[in-house]
Design a protein around this motif. Structure first.
Motif, PDB file in Angstrom:
ATOM      1  N   ASP A 117       0.838  -1.203   0.000  1.00  0.00           N
ATOM      2  CA  ASP A 117       0.000   0.000   0.000  1.00  0.00           C
ATOM      3  C   ASP A 117       0.872   1.252   0.000  1.00  0.00           C
ATOM      4  O   ASP A 117       1.922   1.293   0.646  1.00  0.00           O
ATOM      5  N   ARG A 118       0.401   2.297  -0.698  1.00  0.00           N
ATOM      6  CA  ARG A 118       1.117   3.573  -0.758  1.00  0.00           C
ATOM      7  C   ARG A 118       0.164   4.692  -0.326  1.00  0.00           C
ATOM      8  O   ARG A 118      -0.875   4.900  -0.942  1.00  0.00           O
ATOM      9  N   THR A 119       0.546   5.413   0.731  1.00  0.00           N
ATOM     10  CA  THR A 119      -0.321   6.463   1.274  1.00  0.00           C
ATOM     11  C   THR A 119       0.418   7.781   1.477  1.00  0.00           C
ATOM     12  O   THR A 119      -0.086   8.674   2.143  1.00  0.00           O
TER      13      THR A 119
ATOM     14  N   LEU B 211      -7.045   4.877   3.828  1.00  0.00           N
ATOM     15  CA  LEU B 211      -6.722   3.539   3.325  1.00  0.00           C
ATOM     16  C   LEU B 211      -7.855   2.562   3.634  1.00  0.00           C
ATOM     17  O   LEU B 211      -8.282   1.785   2.765  1.00  0.00           O
ATOM     18  N   PHE B 212      -8.343   2.590   4.869  1.00  0.00           N
ATOM     19  CA  PHE B 212      -9.452   1.720   5.275  1.00  0.00           C
ATOM     20  C   PHE B 212     -10.680   1.971   4.401  1.00  0.00           C
ATOM     21  O   PHE B 212     -11.277   1.030   3.848  1.00  0.00           O
TER      22      PHE B 212
ATOM     23  N   ASP C  76      -6.144  -8.591   0.208  1.00  0.00           N
ATOM     24  CA  ASP C  76      -6.335  -8.900  -1.209  1.00  0.00           C
ATOM     25  C   ASP C  76      -6.463  -7.648  -2.084  1.00  0.00           C
ATOM     26  O   ASP C  76      -6.650  -7.755  -3.293  1.00  0.00           O
ATOM     27  N   ILE C  77      -6.402  -6.476  -1.454  1.00  0.00           N
ATOM     28  CA  ILE C  77      -6.551  -5.200  -2.161  1.00  0.00           C
ATOM     29  C   ILE C  77      -5.323  -4.339  -1.881  1.00  0.00           C
ATOM     30  O   ILE C  77      -5.000  -4.075  -0.717  1.00  0.00           O
ATOM     31  N   THR C  78      -4.651  -3.936  -2.939  1.00  0.00           N
ATOM     32  CA  THR C  78      -3.490  -3.043  -2.815  1.00  0.00           C
ATOM     33  C   THR C  78      -3.915  -1.645  -3.254  1.00  0.00           C
ATOM     34  O   THR C  78      -4.443  -1.472  -4.352  1.00  0.00           O
ATOM     35  N   VAL C  79      -3.688  -0.675  -2.382  1.00  0.00           N
ATOM     36  CA  VAL C  79      -4.118   0.704  -2.637  1.00  0.00           C
ATOM     37  C   VAL C  79      -2.900   1.597  -2.803  1.00  0.00           C
ATOM     38  O   VAL C  79      -1.963   1.552  -2.004  1.00  0.00           O
TER      39      VAL C  79
ATOM     40  N   GLN D  17      -5.116   4.794  -7.461  1.00  0.00           N
ATOM     41  CA  GLN D  17      -5.489   3.513  -8.036  1.00  0.00           C
ATOM     42  C   GLN D  17      -5.422   2.410  -6.997  1.00  0.00           C
ATOM     43  O   GLN D  17      -4.734   2.535  -5.983  1.00  0.00           O
ATOM     44  N   ALA D  18      -6.125   1.328  -7.288  1.00  0.00           N
ATOM     45  CA  ALA D  18      -6.064   0.130  -6.464  1.00  0.00           C
ATOM     46  C   ALA D  18      -6.104  -1.074  -7.383  1.00  0.00           C
ATOM     47  O   ALA D  18      -6.539  -0.982  -8.544  1.00  0.00           O
ATOM     48  N   LYS D  19      -5.654  -2.211  -6.866  1.00  0.00           N
ATOM     49  CA  LYS D  19      -5.676  -3.452  -7.630  1.00  0.00           C
ATOM     50  C   LYS D  19      -6.043  -4.585  -6.682  1.00  0.00           C
ATOM     51  O   LYS D  19      -5.598  -4.615  -5.535  1.00  0.00           O
TER      52      LYS D  19
END
Length: 199
Positions: A125-127, A139-140, A162-165, A171-173
């Motif tokens: 994750d990138r924030t 992020l949540f 299971d979710i990369t933000v 974007q997310a994947k």
């Protein structure tokens, strides 16, 4: 909040009020099993917003019942999403076209407790682009919104892992390879809109 929405997506919000359960249409009221007044009020507030947005799209007086899996059932040709926290309700709708699915989430603009952050965040994750005090909360909300956007398309239950933000790129994947665009605001509430663009 309208500023965060891409072209063609209508978004609305309002403070939840006493009596909002009265905005539930009969079919909606029957589909929502919650007996707690607060839950029915919040559902009524979110659907009241959505009814207004749907009217703008020419779908007047259309019920948005709750499916057995908990997701709202939208009219044919429409995608949408509902959310609420204890005080605020939000909704987003769009005609299915260049947007194939939507998800929205709302959270208080407060730091996310460390124990919940530990459950939500993964190393990928990138924030960095977000306010550091609210990055965990954004992020949540992003992962909640992404799940709402992709579940109708993939019918797969996803965990936070299971979710990369990537808030830096918006974007997310998902682990299934689904790519999702993100837009958010963090005042006066954290609101994240997730949307899947048609391929």
């Amino acid at each position: 909040m309208i500023a965060i929405a891409p072209t063609g997506v209508r978004v609305g919000c309002r403070v939840i009020r006493d009596g909002d359960e009265g905005h539930l249409l009969p079919e909606e009221a029957r589909s929502i099993p919650a007996r707690q007044p607060a839950m029915r009020r919040a559902s009524g507030a979110a659907r009241w917003i959505a009814h207004g947005l749907l009217t703008e799209l020419g779908a007047n007086g259309v019920a948005i019942p709750r499916a057995p899996v908990g997701a709202p059932v939208w009219p044919d040709g429409i995608t949408g999403s509902l959310a609420h926290d204890d005080d605020m309700a939000v909704a987003a709708v769009a005609p299915i076209g260049h947007i194939s699915s939507l998800g929205i989430d709302v959270e208080p603009a407060q730091p996310l407790p460390d124990d919940i952050f530990a459950l939500v965040a993964i190393p990928a994750d990138r924030t960095d682009a977000a306010d550091r005090h609210l990055a965990g909360r954004i992020l949540f909300a992003a992962k909640e919104a992404v799940y709402k956007a992709v579940y109708p398309l993939d019918r797969e239950v996803l965990g936070y892992e299971d979710i990369t933000v990537d808030l830096n790129s918006g974007q997310a994947k998902t682990k299934t390879g689904r790519k999702v665009r993100l837009a958010y605001c963090d005042a006066p509430r954290v609101v994240v809109l997730a949307f899947v663009e048609a391929r």
